[in-house]
Design a protein around this motif. Structure first.
Motif, PDB file in Angstrom:
ATOM      1  N   SER A 150     -33.355 -21.956 -32.786  1.00 48.38           N
ATOM      2  CA  SER A 150     -34.756 -22.124 -32.406  1.00 48.38           C
ATOM      3  C   SER A 150     -35.062 -21.509 -31.050  1.00 48.38           C
ATOM      4  CB  SER A 150     -35.081 -23.627 -32.352  1.00 48.38           C
ATOM      5  OG  SER A 150     -36.393 -23.851 -31.883  1.00 48.38           O
ATOM      6  N   ARG A 151     -36.213 -20.875 -30.977  1.00 52.61           N
ATOM      7  CA  ARG A 151     -36.741 -20.502 -29.664  1.00 52.61           C
ATOM      8  C   ARG A 151     -36.935 -21.803 -28.894  1.00 52.61           C
ATOM      9  NH1 ARG A 151     -42.254 -19.703 -27.963  1.00 52.61           N
ATOM     10  NH2 ARG A 151     -42.986 -20.076 -30.084  1.00 52.61           N
ATOM     11  N   LEU A 152     -36.542 -21.805 -27.624  1.00 51.24           N
ATOM     12  CA  LEU A 152     -36.706 -23.012 -26.819  1.00 51.24           C
ATOM     13  C   LEU A 152     -38.149 -23.070 -26.314  1.00 51.24           C
ATOM     14  CD1 LEU A 152     -35.043 -25.432 -25.590  1.00 51.24           C
ATOM     15  CD2 LEU A 152     -35.045 -24.123 -23.471  1.00 51.24           C
ATOM     16  N   PRO A 186     -35.874 -16.055 -23.131  1.00 54.65           N
ATOM     17  CA  PRO A 186     -35.653 -15.482 -21.815  1.00 54.65           C
ATOM     18  C   PRO A 186     -36.001 -16.516 -20.754  1.00 54.65           C
ATOM     19  CG  PRO A 186     -37.733 -14.701 -22.695  1.00 54.65           C
ATOM     20  CD  PRO A 186     -37.145 -15.612 -23.729  1.00 54.65           C
ATOM     21  N   GLU A 187     -35.340 -16.495 -19.639  1.00 55.83           N
ATOM     22  CA  GLU A 187     -35.704 -17.339 -18.491  1.00 55.83           C
ATOM     23  C   GLU A 187     -35.777 -18.833 -18.821  1.00 55.83           C
ATOM     24  OE1 GLU A 187     -39.453 -15.693 -17.411  1.00 55.83           O
ATOM     25  OE2 GLU A 187     -38.609 -13.673 -17.392  1.00 55.83           O
ATOM     26  N   ILE A 188     -34.764 -19.337 -19.474  1.00 54.98           N
ATOM     27  CA  ILE A 188     -34.688 -20.781 -19.718  1.00 54.98           C
ATOM     28  C   ILE A 188     -34.362 -21.469 -18.390  1.00 54.98           C
ATOM     29  CG2 ILE A 188     -33.339 -22.593 -20.859  1.00 54.98           C
ATOM     30  CD1 ILE A 188     -32.970 -20.674 -23.216  1.00 54.98           C
ATOM     31  N   SER A 200     -29.920 -16.074 -24.179  1.00 57.59           N
ATOM     32  CA  SER A 200     -31.129 -15.423 -23.687  1.00 57.59           C
ATOM     33  C   SER A 200     -31.885 -14.683 -24.788  1.00 57.59           C
ATOM     34  CB  SER A 200     -30.805 -14.494 -22.516  1.00 57.59           C
ATOM     35  OG  SER A 200     -29.766 -13.645 -22.897  1.00 57.59           O
ATOM     36  N   SER A 201     -31.220 -14.449 -25.937  1.00 61.57           N
ATOM     37  CA  SER A 201     -31.951 -13.825 -27.051  1.00 61.57           C
ATOM     38  C   SER A 201     -31.467 -14.413 -28.371  1.00 61.57           C
ATOM     39  CB  SER A 201     -31.714 -12.313 -27.058  1.00 61.57           C
ATOM     40  OG  SER A 201     -30.377 -12.064 -27.442  1.00 61.57           O
ATOM     41  N   SER A 202     -32.314 -14.280 -29.395  1.00 55.81           N
ATOM     42  CA  SER A 202     -31.955 -14.828 -30.706  1.00 55.81           C
ATOM     43  C   SER A 202     -30.702 -14.142 -31.223  1.00 55.81           C
ATOM     44  CB  SER A 202     -33.108 -14.635 -31.678  1.00 55.81           C
ATOM     45  OG  SER A 202     -33.482 -13.285 -31.735  1.00 55.81           O
ATOM     46  N   ARG A 203     -30.581 -12.859 -30.895  1.00 57.50           N
ATOM     47  CA  ARG A 203     -29.437 -12.100 -31.386  1.00 57.50           C
ATOM     48  C   ARG A 203     -28.118 -12.659 -30.839  1.00 57.50           C
ATOM     49  NH1 ARG A 203     -28.682  -5.631 -31.598  1.00 57.50           N
ATOM     50  NH2 ARG A 203     -26.554  -5.761 -32.378  1.00 57.50           N
ATOM     51  N   GLU A 204     -28.096 -12.948 -29.554  1.00 62.68           N
ATOM     52  CA  GLU A 204     -26.878 -13.542 -28.974  1.00 62.68           C
ATOM     53  C   GLU A 204     -26.584 -14.901 -29.597  1.00 62.68           C
ATOM     54  OE1 GLU A 204     -26.683 -13.357 -24.528  1.00 62.68           O
ATOM     55  OE2 GLU A 204     -28.429 -12.075 -24.886  1.00 62.68           O
ATOM     56  N   GLY A 205     -27.645 -15.677 -29.846  1.00 59.39           N
ATOM     57  CA  GLY A 205     -27.457 -16.977 -30.469  1.00 59.39           C
ATOM     58  C   GLY A 205     -26.834 -16.844 -31.841  1.00 59.39           C
TER      59      GLY A 205
END
Ligand SMILES: Cc1cc2nc3c(=O)[nH]c(=O)nc-3n(C[C@H](O)[C@H](O)[C@H](O)COP(=O)(O)O)c2cc1C
Lengths: 208, 169
Positions: free
Chosen positions: B75-77, B127-129, B159-164
């Motif tokens: 999920s996007r935070l 980005p920028e959590i 920092s990105s969905s791809r890394e997640g």
């Protein structure tokens, strides 16, 4: 001053949030131009128009899965970058009610709202956590079982009128937990009967 | 009952490109495009136990959950919590537990409907959590896991969905 109360319950009517919103609106009516918007029925543009020039934005909503109901969350997500342009310097106040007895279970939702404030550049005013939401329709707010709720909402209204920031408050119901839980379980059985189900059938597993 | 169910909020093209294709190990559920939001009627408890009465694809989510031992939220935070698309599916899925109360850690929570105690994994991206948002997210995961019938959860941030997604496999 101008204030808008957002009712964030998706229920069309008879929600605890609606009762709380009406109570707050009555407390603010003399000092402020204060309207109530039902988030599920208003478009984002209508809500942004209502927010324009406000000193206080007041969000009243039920706790959903330990957080903000999805339709309200979507609104907040969409307006986070623009809301401060129409309501610069406004303070955000929140009243979150939940189904369990413990008011402190609303703490995470208040934090989420606090983070919305930081992201959007609005000022945090105060948050109220209200437990035992199933009781809110049971009596007039401020009386008997809802005495403490009335006091807390009066204090909140006072802070809103004075544009003040205050610590979050968690309202302790004026009735014991075992009584609330017993009443809740009775209402579960009654609701099952309403749909023609036996209590036993509430345990059924869905088929896909 | 086996494998992990991934509830994600990615666009279709991104999901197809990056999400694991091993269907024996992973089932996917796309939260986007958004499903309809919960109306607060509780008929998933009292009328059609375990199933939401709004007849779209989210109505099957509870049954799907019950067949997996691990649930992954990708999920996007948003403000330290789940994104609106993911939250819309989850709000529609409280039929996963029963209305009845029980006491856990001196707090009220629901009695589970199914005899499983899944592991809940939260993979948040954005980005920028901020640290503050991370703290909120961890508390949310603990609260959710308890209310969804399990004490087990795991939270990570990217920092990105791809890394997640890469961290998934
Ligand atoms: C989808 C959904 C999720 C809920 N999640 C929670 C929860 O996590 N914790 C809780 O105490 N109550 C939860 N509740 C109960 C509501 O917060 C409670 O019924 C509240 O009083 C409803 O307020 P309203 O009448 O203003 O909508 C949930 C209810 C629904 C429909």
């Amino acid at each position: 001053m101008k204030a808008v109360i957002i009712n964030g319950s998706p229920k069309a009517q008879d929600s605890a949030s609606e009762l709380i919103a009406a109570y707050l609106q009555a407390r603010l009516a003399q000092a402020a131009d204060c309207s109530v918007c039902h988030a599920a029925r208003y478009s984002r543009d209508e809500i942004m128009r209502a927010f324009t020039g406000c000193n206080a934005l007041i969000f009243v909503f039920p706790l959903y899965v330990d957080g903000i109901p999805s339709h309200l969350l979507r609104l907040l997500d969409e307006i986070q970058n623009s809301v401060a342009d129409v309501a610069s310097g406004a303070a955000v106040y929140c009243v979150v009610n939940n189904g369990f007895y413990e008011a402190h279970q609303n703490a995470v939702a208040l934090e989420l709202m606090g983070n919305f404030c930081v992201r959007s550049g609005l000022r945090w005013g105060q948050g109220l956590g209200v437990g035992a939401g199933g009781m809110i329709a049971a009596a007039p707010i401020g009386r008997g079982p809802l005495k403490n709720l009335g006091k807390a909402l009066d204090a909140l209204a006072e802070n809103i009128r004075n544009n003040k920031t205050a610590d979050n408050l968690f309202v302790k119901p004026n009735f014991p937990k075992f009584l609330y839980n017993a009443a809740a379980h009775m209402s579960f059985r009654a609701q099952a009967r309403k749909y023609g189900l036996k209590t036993k059938q509430l345990y059924d597993k869905p088929r896909q | 009952m086996s494998g992990a169910l991934i509830l994600h909020d990615l666009q279709q093209s991104e999901a197809e490109q990056f999400l694991p294709k091993d269907t024996a190990k992973y089932s996917l559920f796309a939260a986007a495009p958004a499903v309809r939001h919960c109306m607060g009627c509780f008929r998933c408890w009292f009328k059609t136990p375990g199933r939401c009465v709004i007849d779209d694809r989210a109505a099957d989510f509870v049954a799907l959950m019950s067949k997996h031992e691990e649930l992954i939220f990708l999920s996007r935070l948003v403000f330290g919590g789940l994104s609106p698309d993911i939250k819309a599916v989850l709000d529609r899925s409280i039929g996963f537990v029963l209305p009845f109360f029980r006491k856990l850690n001196a707090e009220t929570h629901h009695v589970p409907r199914f005899d499983i105690s899944p592991l809940y994994k939260y993979i948040f991206y954005g980005p920028e959590i901020t640290d503050r948002e991370k703290e909120t997210a961890k508390k949310l995961a603990v609260a959710n896991a308890l209310n969804l019938g399990s004490g087990r959860c795991f939270v990570s941030f990217f920092s990105s969905s791809r890394e997640g997604m890469e961290a998934l496999t």
